[in-house]
Design a protein around this motif. Structure first.
Motif, PDB file in Angstrom:
ATOM      1  N   ALA A 228      -0.023  -5.271   5.945  1.00  0.00           N
ATOM      2  CA  ALA A 228       0.757  -4.907   4.802  1.00  0.00           C
ATOM      3  C   ALA A 228       0.720  -3.478   4.402  1.00  0.00           C
ATOM      4  O   ALA A 228      -0.222  -2.941   4.594  1.00  0.00           O
ATOM      5  CB  ALA A 228       0.191  -5.708   3.510  1.00  0.00           C
ATOM      6  N   SER A 229       1.998  -2.698   4.496  1.00  0.00           N
ATOM      7  CA  SER A 229       1.912  -1.370   4.083  1.00  0.00           C
ATOM      8  C   SER A 229       1.747  -1.435   2.544  1.00  0.00           C
ATOM      9  O   SER A 229       1.211  -0.619   2.230  1.00  0.00           O
ATOM     10  CB  SER A 229       3.299  -0.728   4.349  1.00  0.00           C
ATOM     11  N   GLN A 230       2.300  -2.375   1.861  1.00  0.00           N
ATOM     12  CA  GLN A 230       1.961  -2.268   0.278  1.00  0.00           C
ATOM     13  C   GLN A 230       1.651  -3.772   0.024  1.00  0.00           C
ATOM     14  O   GLN A 230       2.060  -5.019   0.854  1.00  0.00           O
ATOM     15  CB  GLN A 230       3.165  -2.022  -0.478  1.00  0.00           C
ATOM     16  N   LEU A 231       0.661  -4.200  -0.813  1.00  0.00           N
ATOM     17  CA  LEU A 231       0.465  -5.358  -1.277  1.00  0.00           C
ATOM     18  C   LEU A 231       0.114  -5.479  -2.722  1.00  0.00           C
ATOM     19  O   LEU A 231      -0.648  -4.464  -3.274  1.00  0.00           O
ATOM     20  CB  LEU A 231      -0.624  -6.027  -0.497  1.00  0.00           C
ATOM     21  N   ASP A 232       0.782  -6.428  -3.620  1.00  0.00           N
ATOM     22  CA  ASP A 232       0.374  -6.228  -5.152  1.00  0.00           C
ATOM     23  C   ASP A 232      -0.600  -7.324  -5.350  1.00  0.00           C
ATOM     24  O   ASP A 232      -0.896  -8.178  -4.501  1.00  0.00           O
ATOM     25  CB  ASP A 232       1.666  -6.147  -6.072  1.00  0.00           C
ATOM     26  N   ARG A 233      -0.639  -7.295  -6.829  1.00  0.00           N
ATOM     27  CA  ARG A 233      -1.846  -8.148  -7.530  1.00  0.00           C
ATOM     28  C   ARG A 233      -1.565  -9.920  -6.986  1.00  0.00           C
ATOM     29  O   ARG A 233      -2.394 -10.595  -7.163  1.00  0.00           O
ATOM     30  CB  ARG A 233      -2.049  -7.988  -9.024  1.00  0.00           C
ATOM     31  N   TYR A 234      -0.246 -10.093  -7.069  1.00  0.00           N
ATOM     32  CA  TYR A 234       0.223 -11.297  -6.801  1.00  0.00           C
ATOM     33  C   TYR A 234       0.677 -11.870  -5.450  1.00  0.00           C
ATOM     34  O   TYR A 234       0.924 -13.004  -5.108  1.00  0.00           O
ATOM     35  CB  TYR A 234       1.639 -11.932  -7.769  1.00  0.00           C
TER      36      TYR A 234
ATOM     37  N   ASN B 163       2.751 -10.310  -3.214  1.00  0.00           N
ATOM     38  CA  ASN B 163       3.921  -9.731  -2.694  1.00  0.00           C
ATOM     39  C   ASN B 163       3.574  -8.446  -1.623  1.00  0.00           C
ATOM     40  O   ASN B 163       2.966  -7.802  -1.790  1.00  0.00           O
ATOM     41  CB  ASN B 163       5.110  -9.034  -3.922  1.00  0.00           C
ATOM     42  N   GLN B 164       4.417  -8.696  -0.579  1.00  0.00           N
ATOM     43  CA  GLN B 164       3.909  -7.734   0.336  1.00  0.00           C
ATOM     44  C   GLN B 164       5.168  -7.071   1.083  1.00  0.00           C
ATOM     45  O   GLN B 164       6.175  -7.393   0.939  1.00  0.00           O
ATOM     46  CB  GLN B 164       3.392  -8.537   1.781  1.00  0.00           C
ATOM     47  N   ASN B 165       4.916  -5.549   1.383  1.00  0.00           N
ATOM     48  CA  ASN B 165       5.982  -4.951   1.805  1.00  0.00           C
ATOM     49  C   ASN B 165       5.689  -4.268   3.386  1.00  0.00           C
ATOM     50  O   ASN B 165       4.591  -3.640   3.437  1.00  0.00           O
ATOM     51  CB  ASN B 165       6.177  -3.866   0.727  1.00  0.00           C
ATOM     52  N   ILE B 166       6.569  -4.395   4.129  1.00  0.00           N
ATOM     53  CA  ILE B 166       6.461  -3.708   5.338  1.00  0.00           C
ATOM     54  C   ILE B 166       7.909  -3.154   5.795  1.00  0.00           C
ATOM     55  O   ILE B 166       8.056  -2.740   6.929  1.00  0.00           O
ATOM     56  CB  ILE B 166       6.086  -4.615   6.757  1.00  0.00           C
ATOM     57  N   SER B 167       8.626  -2.893   4.847  1.00  0.00           N
ATOM     58  CA  SER B 167      10.029  -2.373   5.195  1.00  0.00           C
ATOM     59  C   SER B 167       9.996  -0.770   4.786  1.00  0.00           C
ATOM     60  O   SER B 167      10.490  -0.351   5.729  1.00  0.00           O
ATOM     61  CB  SER B 167      11.122  -3.059   4.217  1.00  0.00           C
ATOM     62  N   CYS B 168       9.804  -0.533   3.637  1.00  0.00           N
ATOM     63  CA  CYS B 168      10.276   1.077   3.451  1.00  0.00           C
ATOM     64  C   CYS B 168       9.248   1.317   2.094  1.00  0.00           C
ATOM     65  O   CYS B 168       8.781   0.563   1.440  1.00  0.00           O
ATOM     66  CB  CYS B 168      11.420   1.251   3.124  1.00  0.00           C
ATOM     67  N   VAL B 169       8.816   2.475   2.227  1.00  0.00           N
ATOM     68  CA  VAL B 169       8.107   3.243   0.767  1.00  0.00           C
ATOM     69  C   VAL B 169       9.225   4.069   0.053  1.00  0.00           C
ATOM     70  O   VAL B 169       9.871   4.969   0.621  1.00  0.00           O
ATOM     71  CB  VAL B 169       7.077   4.006   1.164  1.00  0.00           C
ATOM     72  N   GLY B 170       9.136   3.815  -1.282  1.00  0.00           N
ATOM     73  CA  GLY B 170      10.375   4.746  -2.095  1.00  0.00           C
ATOM     74  C   GLY B 170      11.596   3.660  -2.306  1.00  0.00           C
ATOM     75  O   GLY B 170      11.525   2.613  -1.751  1.00  0.00           O
TER      76      GLY B 170
ATOM     77  N   ARG C  12       9.921   6.752   3.341  1.00  0.00           N
ATOM     78  CA  ARG C  12       9.296   6.362   4.611  1.00  0.00           C
ATOM     79  C   ARG C  12      10.142   5.099   5.039  1.00  0.00           C
ATOM     80  O   ARG C  12      10.176   4.078   4.519  1.00  0.00           O
ATOM     81  CB  ARG C  12       7.891   5.969   4.748  1.00  0.00           C
ATOM     82  N   GLN C  13      10.733   5.017   6.476  1.00  0.00           N
ATOM     83  CA  GLN C  13      11.269   3.612   6.883  1.00  0.00           C
ATOM     84  C   GLN C  13      10.059   3.000   7.850  1.00  0.00           C
ATOM     85  O   GLN C  13       9.500   3.603   8.716  1.00  0.00           O
ATOM     86  CB  GLN C  13      12.123   3.907   7.850  1.00  0.00           C
ATOM     87  N   LEU C  14       9.768   1.800   7.778  1.00  0.00           N
ATOM     88  CA  LEU C  14       8.764   0.961   8.191  1.00  0.00           C
ATOM     89  C   LEU C  14       9.454  -0.014   9.137  1.00  0.00           C
ATOM     90  O   LEU C  14      10.375   0.218   9.540  1.00  0.00           O
ATOM     91  CB  LEU C  14       7.511   0.536   7.177  1.00  0.00           C
ATOM     92  N   LEU C  15       8.745  -1.129   9.384  1.00  0.00           N
ATOM     93  CA  LEU C  15       9.225  -2.118  10.294  1.00  0.00           C
ATOM     94  C   LEU C  15      10.369  -2.821   9.958  1.00  0.00           C
ATOM     95  O   LEU C  15      11.136  -3.168  10.486  1.00  0.00           O
ATOM     96  CB  LEU C  15       8.016  -3.176  10.302  1.00  0.00           C
ATOM     97  N   GLY C  16      10.556  -2.971   8.545  1.00  0.00           N
ATOM     98  CA  GLY C  16      11.840  -3.841   8.056  1.00  0.00           C
ATOM     99  C   GLY C  16      11.056  -5.400   7.889  1.00  0.00           C
ATOM    100  O   GLY C  16      10.136  -5.413   8.079  1.00  0.00           O
ATOM    101  N   VAL C  17      11.901  -5.915   6.970  1.00  0.00           N
ATOM    102  CA  VAL C  17      11.737  -7.030   6.368  1.00  0.00           C
ATOM    103  C   VAL C  17      11.171  -8.238   7.418  1.00  0.00           C
ATOM    104  O   VAL C  17      10.152  -9.025   7.498  1.00  0.00           O
ATOM    105  CB  VAL C  17      12.676  -7.881   5.413  1.00  0.00           C
TER     106      VAL C  17
END
Length: 256
Positions: A100-106, A108-115, A122-127
């Motif tokens: 997980a590049s980002q993970l919130d309290r519930y 939800n995970q983000n591995i696609s982009c920051v911003g 930043r462009q990451l792996l994508g969904v």
């Protein structure tokens, strides 16, 4: 556990044991670990308390033995092409441990982009396969560097679906949705709370509650008397150090 034993077990080895525990009692499902420490953990689980766990070579083969990390398997049980792998995902017969590049309290995970999506910093792996993973088979997360940049109040883009969004989408999303564990280099977390917010379940030895809360960008649920992550047994340590990861690759992901 004695003081001497505590000093001899590395943080990486506690993380390996915590990852292995995610597959305890999993039965005959496919383990899909992403990352060095989760890979060692899945192999440790297979060699100890989850002998029915299915493992792959990381590509397209089901393996019958448990080779060291980086070694070629000696026993191949079958071919697992991508279409068959996807059928396991869609029918819940896999437990994946994603990053997980980002993970919130519930959860939800983000591995696609920051911003902002239209102009990301930043462009990451994508969904990729995260939405299908989280809605169809158990999905845990591994974070080797616990920080407020990863554990955020709100992810910039939802890839893996958390408990709040699954609930908002209704029964079709919640029926098979389950996020059993979040494991970081500081501790183990789950969502066993009334509002399905993230809870601190255990601390790795040597870590304090204050360290965890300072490294988390939202308010965690912290029970009274948080226990430590369990100790590896002597046999588990032998398997980790001599059979599964003799090159010590775990310490590159989680430095001693």
């Amino acid at each position: 556990m004695s003081g001497t034993r505590t000093r001899t077990v590395t943080r990486a080895e506690y993380c390996v044991v915590a990852c292995a525990e995610a597959w305890r009692g999993a039965g005959e499902v496919l383990a899909a670990p992403m990352g060095t420490v989760p890979t060692i953990g899945a192999r440790l689980a297979r060699l100890t308390f989850s002998p029915d766990l299915l493992l792959t070579d990381g590509e397209a083969l089901l393996v019958g033995d448990v080779p060291a990390v980086g070694a070629v398997p000696r026993v191949v049980e079958g071919w697992l092409p991508y279409r068959q792998h996807l059928s396991l995902v869609a029918t819940g017969r896999r437990h994946v441990m994603m990053g997980a590049s980002q993970l919130d309290r519930y959860g939800n995970q983000n591995i696609s982009c920051v911003g902002d999506w239209h102009r990301p910093r930043r462009q990451l792996l994508g969904v990729r396969g995260a939405p299908v993973n989280t809605l169809n088979n158990p999905t845990s997360y591994w974070v080797p560097r616990h920080s407020p940049r990863v554990f955020v109040e709100r992810v910039d883009l939802v890839c893996g679906v958390g408990y709040d969004r699954a609930a908002a989408a209704g029964p079709s999303a919640t029926r098979f949705h389950r996020l059993p564990d979040v494991i970081s280099d500081l501790g183990v977390f789950d969502f066993e709370t009334p509002d399905r917010g993230m809870r601190l379940r255990s601390l790795h030895p040597g870590v304090t509650v204050e360290q965890v809360t300072e490294a988390t960008g939202f308010a965690l649920t912290v029970p009274d008397g948080v226990p430590f992550t369990r100790d590896p047994t002597a046999e588990e340590l032998r398997l980790i150090r001599e059979e599964i990861d003799p090159m010590g690759l775990r310490d590159r992901e989680v430095p001693a």
